[in-house]
Design an enzyme around this catalytic site. Structure first.
Site, PDB file in Angstrom:
ATOM      1  N   GLU A 160       1.029  -4.664   4.745  1.00 29.96           N
ATOM      2  CA  GLU A 160       0.052  -5.019   5.768  1.00 29.96           C
ATOM      3  C   GLU A 160      -0.536  -6.387   5.483  1.00 29.96           C
ATOM      4  OE1 GLU A 160      -2.920  -1.976   5.922  1.00 29.96           O
ATOM      5  OE2 GLU A 160      -1.662  -0.595   7.054  1.00 29.96           O
TER       6      GLU A 160
ATOM      7  N   LYS B  67       0.834  -1.201   0.000  1.00 31.10           N
ATOM      8  CA  LYS B  67       0.000   0.000   0.000  1.00 31.10           C
ATOM      9  C   LYS B  67       0.868   1.249   0.000  1.00 31.10           C
ATOM     10  CE  LYS B  67      -2.646   0.660   3.654  1.00 31.10           C
ATOM     11  NZ  LYS B  67      -3.807   0.561   4.578  1.00 31.10           N
TER      12      LYS B  67
ATOM     13  N   GLU C  18      -7.945   4.249   7.745  1.00 25.96           N
ATOM     14  CA  GLU C  18      -7.474   5.596   7.424  1.00 25.96           C
ATOM     15  C   GLU C  18      -8.481   6.635   7.906  1.00 25.96           C
ATOM     16  OE1 GLU C  18      -7.150   6.228   3.214  1.00 25.96           O
ATOM     17  OE2 GLU C  18      -9.088   5.303   2.803  1.00 25.96           O
TER      18      GLU C  18
ATOM     19  N   ARG D  60     -12.237  14.966   4.982  1.00 25.25           N
ATOM     20  CA  ARG D  60     -13.171  15.738   4.151  1.00 25.25           C
ATOM     21  C   ARG D  60     -14.585  15.220   4.367  1.00 25.25           C
ATOM     22  NH1 ARG D  60     -14.258  11.700   0.576  1.00 25.25           N
ATOM     23  NH2 ARG D  60     -12.550  10.306   0.014  1.00 25.25           N
TER      24      ARG D  60
END
Length: 496
Positions: A200, A158, A288, A292
């Site tokens: 991960e 990632k 995560e 926004r």
């Protein structure tokens, strides 16, 4: 106090922000590219300014040009919507430098949230569970391979600068890892000009569950419930709902406290979303923070009764959140379907072009946020999302049936859409029973089932057409006339 907001975005999210600003008596400034001259957000804003060519890099991503419009229009605040510059800490910092209110988190907080490695470290310090993996960035494919063997395959490579399903690869063996590492590195460099990779553990058959958070400048933090976003394609969401079928009140409160800890760990202000993967064993792992407003925010508005854009504006104005966690109560069930212009049978490839005609669904418990109107165009330059169709019901089943009816009423001429796919999904027993996972489409052969549904619909239409032709044939009409003349009772039945 904010008096004029420039919306650094386009399409349905620009229209969404304009609606709340109008209700509050706040003036709005729209920006538009060559492609969007006739768009609804341009017509609905108080003022509109042209900012460049159709390509995003020359318009909606052009920070200096947008700043020029902010200053020349007298706007004292910017709402970034989602996508484009919404999570660009450089742009947020540019606004701060010019004393323009950025309606979102600070540039420093956004920068931290956008760096997956630093954000993960902050979560570990705040005791928010994270997915097992590399404690730091890996320097090359060999180190990634070593860590993969330590935690066990499958693993996920990632990019810390990825997002929206980009910069991510699932790897099952050592043999696959080298090529996947090069691919993720290349995608990251193409997107942001640099690369940094984490390894991960890949959790099979997970659920994607996120929490809406709000935090004001006085340190007050609340979560506004969860959203289940497990039905996806290519790591991008298709259908969202709230509440989640597997989150009870005890779990909601427990994970909600982790969300508050996460927000405080990165000194987050305004609205954001903390995303989790929920494993089959019931464990939640931090994924995560989206710094926004989310595409799926309307389902939270339905069950909470809040206007989240208004809450954003209030927090940006320095006002404290006007309620406590204990004041918030969930009311009913809401579902959102992202109406995308794409061909399901061509691996969800974008479908673009003019829209000669469109019918927007409405009715009790139905909301549709969209930029569509008869004669508009779906552009090849921008995201495929055309509309967010949202339904609410007192029960899950009421919301589901309202969504099915709304999907049937939604008519978009000119492009392929995701509407047929959603009809198939919502009718499956697996969806009804809440058997959701991020691999839902593959796990339950949804595309094949969609093909069968389409075949059946075509067959039914064909048979109906034959029946209609027979009913209107001259031979049939003459037989009816003959029979009714001889038998008045049969005529009575035909009339009925």
């Amino acid at each position: 106090m904010i008096s004029k907001v420039l919306i650094a975005n386009r399409g349905e999210i620009a229209l969404r922000v304009i609606k709340t600003c109008k209700a509050l008596g706040i003036k709005t400034v729209a920006v538009y590219s060559d492609e969007d001259r006739n768009s609804l957000h341009v017509k609905n804003a108080t003022e509109s300014y042209h900012i460049g060519e159709a390509a995003p890099a020359k318009s909606y991503l052009n920070q200096e040009k947008i700043l020029d419009v902010i200053l020349s229009s007298g706007a004292d605040a910017v709402h970034p919507g989602y996508g484009f510059l919404s999570e660009n800490s450089e742009f947020a910092g540019l606004c701060e430098k010019n004393k323009v209110t950025f309606i979102g988190p600070s540039a420093a907080s956004m920068d931290l949230c956008g760096d997956k490695q630093q954000c993960k470290a902050a979560m570990l310090k705040a005791k928010v569970p994270t997915v097992p993996g590399s404690p730091d960035l890996v320097k090359d494919a060999d180190e990634a391979e070593k860590i993969a063997n330590e935690i066990g395959y499958p693993v996920m490579l990632k990019s810390v600068y990825g997002g929206g399903g980009r910069g991510i690869r699932i790897v099952n063996t050592d043999q696959e890892l080298q090529g996947a590492y090069e691919t993720v590195t290349g995608e990251s460099i193409a997107a942001v000009g640099k690369s940094a990779i984490l390894v991960e553990k890949f959790l099979a058959q997970t659920r994607h569950i996120e929490y809406q958070l709000a935090r004001d400048k006085h340190g007050n933090t609340v979560h506004i419930f969860e959203r289940e976003c497990s039905i996806q394609r290519r790591n991008q969401k298709l259908i969202e709902q709230t509440p989640s079928p597997i989150v009870d009140q005890e779990t909601r409160d427990r994970i909600g406290k982790l969300v508050v800890n996460a927000a405080e760990a990165v000194d987050y202000t305004n609205l954001g979303t903390v995303e989790f993967l929920r494993a089959d064993n019931g464990e939640f792992y931090f994924l995560e923070i989206n710094a926004r407003l989310q595409v799926e925010h309307p389902i939270t508005e339905f069950v909470s009764g809040l206007d989240l854009v208004k809450l954003q504006l209030d927090i940006a104005n320095g006002e404290p959140i006007p309620f406590k966690q204990s004041d918030l109560k969930m009311n009913g069930y809401a579902i959102e379907c992202r109406i995308n212009a794409e061909d399901t049978f061509l691996d969800f490839a974008p479908s673009t072009g003019p829209i000669p005609n469109v019918t927007i669904p409405s009715g009790p418990g139905v909301r549709c946020d969209t930029y569509l109107y008869p004669g508009c165009t779906v552009s090849a330059f921008y995201d495929s999302l055309m509309a967010k169709l949202v339904t609410w019901g007192q029960t899950f089943e009421e919301s589901r049936l309202r969504m099915l009816n709304a999907l049937n009423d939604f008519y978009i001429q000119g492009v392929e859409t995701s509407i047929p796919l959603y009809k198939t999904i919502l009718e499956t027993e697996e969806y009804k029973n809440g058997e959701l996972s991020t691999n839902f489409l593959k796990r339950f052969d949804i595309i094949e089932r969609l093909k069968e549904d389409i075949k059946k619909q075509r067959k039914d239409k064909h048979l109906a057409a034959i029946a209609a032709a027979v009913m209107h044939s001259t031979f049939f009409q003459s037989r009816v006339q003959s029979s009714t003349t001889k038998n008045p009772r049969w005529k009575s039945r035909m009339d009925r």
